[in-house]
Design a protein around this motif. Structure first.
Motif: not given
Length: 153
Positions: A120-128, A10-18
């Motif tokens: 948010a993507w960086v935060g998801k990666g840090a959490a994972a 979802h974050l990638r999709g949002l990034g692509v749209c932006c």
């Protein structure tokens, strides 16, 4: 997209749209800015091309960190350029009064959302990344609690 996690997709999709929105908005402005202040038009064209590459990278790369970083830097640069061009001006006496509706507000919107999606993507990666060592530690404790396996003698 090469993502196995729905949140990342979802974050990638949002990034692509932006990124695509940014590309379209700035490409539309290139001709006017080339006439008004050539180097600004060139910067718009380069930024548009970079954001198109970012969009492709977000879709195709298994590890899209380079695409995210490039997009975040380009978008932050565009936001800073927008603010400077309407406050203190840019080199060569370039000063824009007002927001140039609808392009100015829409550009700031897609640029800002891209940067937030990146964070948010960086935060998801840090959490994972933080969860992985905990899971390994827990599995290690469970194995040691079971005691040694059958001995082969």
């Amino acid at each position: 997209m090469n993502s196995t996690h729905p949140a990342e997709a979802h974050l990638r999709g949002l990034g692509v749209c932006c990124a695509l929105g940014n590309t379209v908005l700035h490409t539309l402005l290139v001709p006017d800015h080339l006439r008004e202040k050539f180097y600004i038009g060139v910067l718009f064209a380069v930024g548009s091309a970079l954001m198109l590459v970012v969009a492709v990278g977000l879709v195709t790369l298994k590890r899209p960190l380079a695409a995210w970083l490039t997009g975040a830097l380009v978008n932050l640069g565009m936001i800073i350029g927008f603010v400077l061009s309407r406050t203190v001006g840019l080199p060569g006496g370039y000063y824009e009064p007002g927001w140039e509706p609808p392009y100015g507000p829409l550009s700031l919107l897609v640029e800002g959302i891209f940067v937030l999606a990146f964070l948010a993507w960086v935060g998801k990666g840090a959490a994972a990344g933080a969860a992985a060592p905990k899971a390994q530690y827990k599995a290690s404790l469970e194995r040691s609690a079971l005691g040694p396996g059958p001995s082969k003698q």
